[in-house]
Design a protein around this motif. Structure first.
Motif, PDB file in Angstrom:
ATOM      1  N   GLU A   7      10.111  -2.643  -5.645  1.00 16.15           N
ATOM      2  CA  GLU A   7       8.652  -2.511  -5.624  1.00 16.15           C
ATOM      3  C   GLU A   7       8.298  -1.105  -5.179  1.00 16.15           C
ATOM      4  N   VAL A   8       7.220  -0.563  -5.741  1.00 14.13           N
ATOM      5  CA  VAL A   8       6.768   0.791  -5.413  1.00 14.13           C
ATOM      6  C   VAL A   8       5.259   0.769  -5.232  1.00 14.13           C
ATOM      7  N   GLN A   9       4.771   1.340  -4.122  1.00 16.67           N
ATOM      8  CA  GLN A   9       3.328   1.447  -3.880  1.00 16.67           C
ATOM      9  C   GLN A   9       3.018   2.778  -3.199  1.00 16.67           C
ATOM     10  N   TYR A  10       1.797   3.257  -3.403  1.00  8.33           N
ATOM     11  CA  TYR A  10       1.286   4.404  -2.656  1.00  8.33           C
ATOM     12  C   TYR A  10       0.577   3.906  -1.408  1.00  8.33           C
ATOM     13  N   ILE A  15       8.795   2.453  -1.014  1.00  4.13           N
ATOM     14  CA  ILE A  15       9.704   1.863  -1.996  1.00  4.13           C
ATOM     15  C   ILE A  15      10.494   0.744  -1.340  1.00  4.13           C
ATOM     16  N   GLN A  16      10.484  -0.432  -1.960  1.00  2.00           N
ATOM     17  CA  GLN A  16      11.321  -1.537  -1.500  1.00  2.00           C
ATOM     18  C   GLN A  16      12.619  -1.530  -2.285  1.00  2.00           C
ATOM     19  N   ARG A  17      13.726  -1.344  -1.580  1.00  2.00           N
ATOM     20  CA  ARG A  17      15.051  -1.478  -2.160  1.00  2.00           C
ATOM     21  C   ARG A  17      15.712  -2.691  -1.511  1.00  2.00           C
ATOM     22  N   PRO A  18      16.842  -3.179  -2.012  1.00  2.00           N
ATOM     23  CA  PRO A  18      17.472  -4.354  -1.398  1.00  2.00           C
ATOM     24  C   PRO A  18      17.740  -4.148   0.090  1.00  2.00           C
ATOM     25  N   GLY A  19      17.026  -4.926   0.926  1.00  2.00           N
ATOM     26  CA  GLY A  19      17.226  -4.867   2.370  1.00  2.00           C
ATOM     27  C   GLY A  19      16.707  -3.618   3.041  1.00  2.00           C
ATOM     28  N   LEU A  20      15.931  -2.811   2.322  1.00  2.00           N
ATOM     29  CA  LEU A  20      15.534  -1.511   2.860  1.00  2.00           C
ATOM     30  C   LEU A  20      14.166  -1.105   2.340  1.00  2.00           C
ATOM     31  N   VAL A  21      13.314  -0.600   3.246  1.00  2.00           N
ATOM     32  CA  VAL A  21      12.048   0.016   2.855  1.00  2.00           C
ATOM     33  C   VAL A  21      12.177   1.521   3.069  1.00  2.00           C
ATOM     34  N   GLU A  22      11.943   2.270   2.005  1.00  2.00           N
ATOM     35  CA  GLU A  22      12.089   3.724   2.014  1.00  2.00           C
ATOM     36  C   GLU A  22      10.711   4.360   1.877  1.00  2.00           C
ATOM     37  N   ASN A  64      13.105  -6.546   4.343  1.00  2.00           N
ATOM     38  CA  ASN A  64      13.242  -7.157   3.028  1.00  2.00           C
ATOM     39  C   ASN A  64      11.903  -7.345   2.328  1.00  2.00           C
ATOM     40  N   GLY A  65      10.845  -6.747   2.874  1.00  2.00           N
ATOM     41  CA  GLY A  65       9.540  -6.801   2.241  1.00  2.00           C
ATOM     42  C   GLY A  65       8.531  -5.971   3.010  1.00  2.00           C
ATOM     43  N   PHE A  66       7.401  -5.651   2.360  1.00  2.00           N
ATOM     44  CA  PHE A  66       6.355  -4.883   3.038  1.00  2.00           C
ATOM     45  C   PHE A  66       5.012  -5.162   2.388  1.00  2.00           C
ATOM     46  N   ALA A  67       3.957  -4.834   3.122  1.00  2.00           N
ATOM     47  CA  ALA A  67       2.589  -4.813   2.596  1.00  2.00           C
ATOM     48  C   ALA A  67       1.900  -3.606   3.190  1.00  2.00           C
ATOM     49  N   VAL A 109      11.310   0.647 -15.871  1.00  2.00           N
ATOM     50  CA  VAL A 109      11.045  -0.695 -15.345  1.00  2.00           C
ATOM     51  C   VAL A 109       9.722  -0.810 -14.594  1.00  2.00           C
ATOM     52  N   GLY A 110       9.051   0.300 -14.284  1.00  2.00           N
ATOM     53  CA  GLY A 110       7.814   0.193 -13.525  1.00  2.00           C
ATOM     54  C   GLY A 110       6.921   1.411 -13.654  1.00  2.00           C
ATOM     55  N   LEU A 111       5.604   1.187 -13.515  1.00  2.00           N
ATOM     56  CA  LEU A 111       4.612   2.259 -13.496  1.00  2.00           C
ATOM     57  C   LEU A 111       3.677   2.020 -12.319  1.00  2.00           C
TER      58      LEU A 111
END
Length: 695
Positions: free
Chosen positions: A391-394, A403-410, A426-429, A668-670
């Motif tokens: 998942e990717v959000q601004y 950026i959500q990667r497996p087990g990691l928020v970057e 493993n997730g964010f909002a 895979v994403g925009l």
């Protein structure tokens, strides 16, 4: 006959090259007549102005020679090739005037590529023959690390286009790498990343490692051979009741005598361990009894050390990188010396140093370690690569990309894509009113984080088990969470206080007695302007709740799919794709449309008849709403379809990921920035392409 046209244009260029500025239109006419938009000479010719006499000489040459040639193979009216598009990328106005670009390519650029960033996931590693450096490879390039200067970042050697491979070899002279997958091989120069012929004059090491099945690997001194295969039947000829068994043996190469078998136990995993749990009361269900058979860890790759004293074996379940660990053995007797990685940190690849003293280990999360085999400790670690993006959000201000990667928020800084922070989660909002993130953890904890400063604002033990989903309300005052403990909860952001639970939902997806179960909710969303929270989860079930009371408003239960991944299936599968369309007050489960307010089924989704072929619509638009950014597929695979919102006509195609048989990197994403000025394209290997939105 294109070569003949090349000769003519070069002859014309020779005549005119020393000319002084004068008439330019004549040159345009010459070039347009000969249709040489593909030759690469246009940029040279149009950068000059010419006097009349050299131009007349050039025109005379053209008039005498061109009629003798057949028509060129590509005319300006045809779809321009990659060469023309590359030439016209920075000269669109001139190319338009010359007729070299035709719809949908003729419009002014809607998006301008500004950066390609991220190194992607690690595919393979290798030491250089002299042992002074080692290589870590991804689909986008190579990282060359110095063994002596470990404090220095690696030298990055990018590829011209992505290439996915399973094996990496370094030539004996240290000048080239050979990359191979199940379909193709490529050779690149380590100095600059340029692709060269696979027949380049160099020598390659003898491949002694095992990378196929049954697995075999020979010691460099030719004293012994490792062999591994799977056994499914016992001595009585019946299938093993406890599942498959990995046989691991070492033989004397000369005498074929069995020297020893490995005694360290291999873990067998049941489907409830390697599959995500289906619901609160049902972890796994199948009508097929074989589906319950445990699956053993099995050797996936094996290699002896250069001095033949140790043997490293990479184990996986179902060849999956998700369950992968590395074991190092004494090659003389098979005794286990050390084990690296596991469920918490799966291993991707490994390589011995030429002196056999060190082992380079690469992990699926993009980290690497160098292990001292004598001391059984790692002496160096780095983290320059990454896994795929989920998942990717601004952030609310647009200053950060999360950026959500497996087990990691970057977290990365938007202006230069620089890494800002990493957090295990493993997730964010993200808050809609401030640069604040709420991180969800596997132990049920919530972390409120100031994105810019990294300050932890608050931590709350929200659940007893893993948190599946977290969402902010549109006003930023509430947070909803769902968990593997089978509860959905509402929280006050300002105080961190728990407010109330949401009603649970029980379904019997399989229609069998005793298979009723509460569902897991794996995604959550507040509906702006409504007292409504929706969730999607187990067996394709969608639930709508009243935010204030937590009461259920309606439930939509999906029917089992008759086909799954294009095949008929005995075991029921359910839709796992869910989409929300706030503007039209709809949601989608699979190919079915529903009313968001009532949950009423509206029918099957049918794309507009006038939608451009091989393009999918999205809800991502430019700031004015006049353009829609969609995904290309089939003939437009790997491209962004820029579509007119008013006419649904194709305005422009933007190539993001080149597609051919040996490239397995896809779009895979925009994601659009809050101010609408930047569009971020996500690729399947975890890298990104940034675009400025021009109009």
């Amino acid at each position: 006959m294109e070569i003949c046209y090349q000769i003519v244009i070069r002859l014309c260029h020779f005549v005119m090259v020393r000319a002084r500025p004068s008439n330019r239109e004549g040159v345009r006419f010459l070039l347009h007549t000969s249709s040489l938009g593909e030759t690469g000479m246009l940029a040279q010719l149009t950068s000059r102005r010419f006097t009349l006499y050299p131009w007349l000489a050039a025109l005379l040459i053209s008039a005498l020679v061109l009629p003798l040639l057949p028509p060129p193979s590509a005319r300006a009216s045809e779809t321009p090739t990659a060469a023309t598009r590359a030439l016209c990328k920075n000269n669109r106005a001139w190319c338009l005037a010359e007729g070299l670009l035709t719809p949908p390519y003729h419009t002014p650029a809607t998006l301008t590529e500004t950066a390609r960033w991220g190194k992607g996931g690690i595919l393979a590693v290798a030491y250089m023959p002299d042992g002074n450096s080692f290589i870590v490879g991804s689909a986008t390039g190579l990282g060359v690390y110095s063994v002596q200067q470990t404090s220095q970042p690696p030298r990055w050697v990018p590829f011209e286009e992505p290439f996915t491979y399973a094996n990496l070899e370094v030539s004996l002279d240290g000048q080239y790498v050979r990359l191979s997958n199940w379909e193709a091989k490529r050779v690149y120069a380590i100095a600059d990343g340029q692709r060269v012929s696979t027949n380049v004059q160099t020598n390659w090491p003898t491949l002694r490692e095992g990378i196929s099945y049954p697995l075999e690997a020979s010691a460099p001194d030719q004293s012994k051979k490792f062999i591994s295969y799977m056994e499914y039947m016992g001595e009585n000829g019946h299938y093993l009741l406890d599942g498959e068994k990995a046989i691991r043996e070492v033989y004397d190469i000369e005498t074929q005598e069995l020297l020893y078998t490995f005694q360290d136990p291999l873990r067998a995993m049941g489907p409830e361990e390697y599959s995500e749990p289906e619901g609160c009361e049902i972890s796994f269900f199948s009508y097929c009894g074989n589906a319950y058979t445990p699956t053993s860890y099995a050797p996936y790759k094996a290699n002896f050390s250069p001095n033949s004293q140790t043997l490293a074996v990479l184990y996986r379940v179902y060849a999956s990188t998700r369950y992968s660990n590395l074991r190092v053995y004494d090659a003389t007797n098979g005794n286990l010396l050390t084990m690296i990685g596991g469920l918490a940190q799966p291993v991707m690849d490994f390589a011995y140093s030429p002196d056999s003293q060190s082992l380079l280990v690469a992990f699926t999360n993009g980290a690497i370690q160098v292990w001292d085999l004598e001391k059984n400790i790692f002496t160096y670690s780095a983290w320059h690569f990454s896994s795929y993006a989920l998942e990717v959000q601004y952030s609310q201000s647009g200053k950060f990309i999360v950026i959500q990667r497996p087990g990691l928020v970057e977290i990365r800084r938007q202006r230069d894509n620089a890494l800002w922070a990493r957090h295990e989660a493993n997730g964010f909002a993200l808050s809609p009113i401030a640069d604040i993130a709420v991180l969800a953890h596997t132990d049920g904890q919530l972390t409120y984080l100031n994105i810019e400063t990294g300050e932890i604002i608050r931590q709350v033990q929200a659940h007893k088990r893993r948190i599946f989903a977290v969402a902010f309300s549109p006003d930023g005052q509430l947070v909803a969470t769902s968990s593997e403990d089978c509860t959905i909860r509402l929280w006050d952001v300002e105080t961190g206080n728990f407010l109330h639970l949401f009603e649970q939902t029980i379904v019997n997806a399989y229609g069998e007695p005793g298979l009723e179960s509460r569902i897991f909710i794996r995604s959550l969303a507040f509906i702006p302007g409504h007292n409504q929270l929706i969730g999607f989860g187990s067996w394709g079930t969608m639930v709508s709740w009243n935010v204030n009371s937590g009461a259920t408003q309606y439930v939509v239960a999906s029917e089992p799919l008759e086909y799954y991944n294009g095949m008929m299936t005995l075991n029921p599968h359910f839709p796992d794709n869910f989409a929300l369309d706030i503007r039209q007050n709809r949601f989608y489960i699979g190919n079915l449309m529903y009313d968001l307010t009532s949950g009423e089924k509206l029918g099957e989704f049918e794309p507009p008849n006038d939608l451009p072929s091989s393009c999918w619509l999205t809800d991502i638009t430019n700031p004015s709403g006049s353009l829609i950014y969609g995904f290309g597929y089939a003939e437009h695979e790997g491209q962004i379809c820029v579509i007119s919102a008013s006419t649904l006509s194709l305005v422009e195609l933007i190539e993001v990921a080149p597609t051919h048989s040996s490239n397995y990197v896809s779009l895979v994403g925009l994601t659009l920035a809050p101010d609408g000025k930047q569009l971020l394209a996500t690729l399947s290997n975890g890298t990104f392409v940034s675009y400025d939105v021009n109009r």
